[in-house]
Design a protein around this motif. Structure first.
Motif, PDB file in Angstrom:
ATOM      1  N   ALA A 112       0.845  -1.202   0.000  1.00  0.00           N
ATOM      2  CA  ALA A 112       0.000   0.000   0.000  1.00  0.00           C
ATOM      3  C   ALA A 112       0.880   1.252   0.000  1.00  0.00           C
ATOM      4  N   PHE A 168      -4.415  -3.752  -6.640  1.00  0.00           N
ATOM      5  CA  PHE A 168      -4.350  -4.408  -5.333  1.00  0.00           C
ATOM      6  C   PHE A 168      -4.958  -5.810  -5.388  1.00  0.00           C
ATOM      7  N   TYR A 207      -2.442  -8.038  -6.849  1.00  0.00           N
ATOM      8  CA  TYR A 207      -1.424  -8.266  -5.810  1.00  0.00           C
ATOM      9  C   TYR A 207      -1.877  -9.381  -4.855  1.00  0.00           C
TER      10      TYR A 207
END
Length: 313
Positions: free
Chosen positions: A151, A176, A179
């Motif tokens: 982040a 994200f 990820y």
């Protein structure tokens, strides 16, 4: 606690001169820092950005977002190219170290491919966060501190202007989320230990942020309430739309036995009446359990983009 006595001082790197600071003042310093304010601001901005939105909805995908997905796809491909090795212990497969060594070597190059030429000088600093975001190669573990580094990596890309305000949904849903997929594959392939896990009393062994952003996605949902996420059928039918349910699905794939026993905190959360209450509670819990816990934050890197200096505004 006992762990605090042996824990090293918060690491500082890049442009900031190294100072030895003791633990307690360190935590206070971290909470007052520009880094903490920027990091938390970033998390909360994205929390608002994805509110009430499905993973499958339409959103803008910019060129830097595409490039970040390519970067993550590269990490994924390296897992395929680095199969686990035969070893006596079940957990912590040593092949992870081989995989990590490749990232360690290539990180700056990977980051340079994402950022424009005129920002090339920022690549080494930004790359540090990328390297920190995949787990620890010595201990072969992964946890919320590593997730926070990813982040922070994205936050730095915002600070240097590579990612913009209108990238918010894509940052969470495309980057994200990708990820998370790669991290789950790492965890499964190399049987990584959970770093700093509280076992059944923690929220989750590996992640926290998808529960925050995932609960925001579900705010004001016409039919799904918090009590529904412990229902297998609901999870199977809706996980592709909601990050929170993807997390639940992964937990049930990895753990056996009654949900209330292996994931007690989440079981308790399912009794909360509304998603907005869940979301607020998780943000408070994230600050207390992750960002204000020394073992998690002791590895956090401070530099020119996320400075340790006290907040100015």
């Amino acid at each position: 606690g006992a762990s605090e006595e042996v824990a090293p001082p918060v690491q500082q790197c890049f442009m900031v001169p190294k100072k030895e600071i003791n633990v307690v003042s360190d935590m206070a310093k971290w909470k007052r820092s520009q880094a903490y304010a920027d990091y938390m601001g970033f998390i909360l901005t994205l929390n608002e950005g994805v509110r009430g939105k499905k993973l499958t909805c339409e959103y803008k995908v910019s060129e830097p977002i595409e490039k970040l997905v390519v970067l993550l796809n590269t990490l994924d491909r390296w897992i395929d190219e680095t199969p686990p090795v035969d070893q006596p212990s079940r957990f912590g497969n040593k092949a992870f170290r081989t995989w990590y060594a490749k990232l360690d070597q290539e990180a700056e190059k990977l980051v340079s491919a994402v950022i424009p030429k005129h920002l090339a000088d920022a690549a080494p600093e930004v790359a540090v966060y990328l390297k920190e975001s995949v787990g620890n190669s010595t201990r072969i573990d992964y946890g919320t501190g590593h997730e926070a580094a990813f982040a922070a990596f994205l936050c730095c890309l915002c600070k240097i202007g590579v990612l913009r305000v209108d990238d918010q949904m894509a940052i969470v849903f495309k980057v994200f989320n990708r990820y998370l997929e790669v991290m789950r594959k790492l965890q499964k392939t190399y049987r990584m230990e959970p770093a700093g896990s509280q076992g059944v009393w923690g929220l989750d062994d590996f992640q926290f942020l998808p529960f925050i952003w995932g609960s925001s996605q579900l705010i004001d949902h016409p039919s799904l309430e918090p009590r529904h996420f412990v229902d297998e059928k609901v999870v199977n039918e809706n996980h592709k739309d909601f990050m929170f349910l993807e997390c639940i699905l992964f937990i049930t794939e990895m753990k056996t036995g009654p949900f209330a026993e292996h994931s007690n905190q989440l079981w308790n959360i399912s009794a909360v009446p509304s998603w907005s209450k869940v979301n607020q509670g998780l943000i408070r819990m994230y600050k207390a359990e992750c960002l204000e816990k020394f073992p998690v934050i002791q590895h956090f890197k401070f530099g020119s983009l996320l400075p340790i200096q006290p907040v100015t505004s």
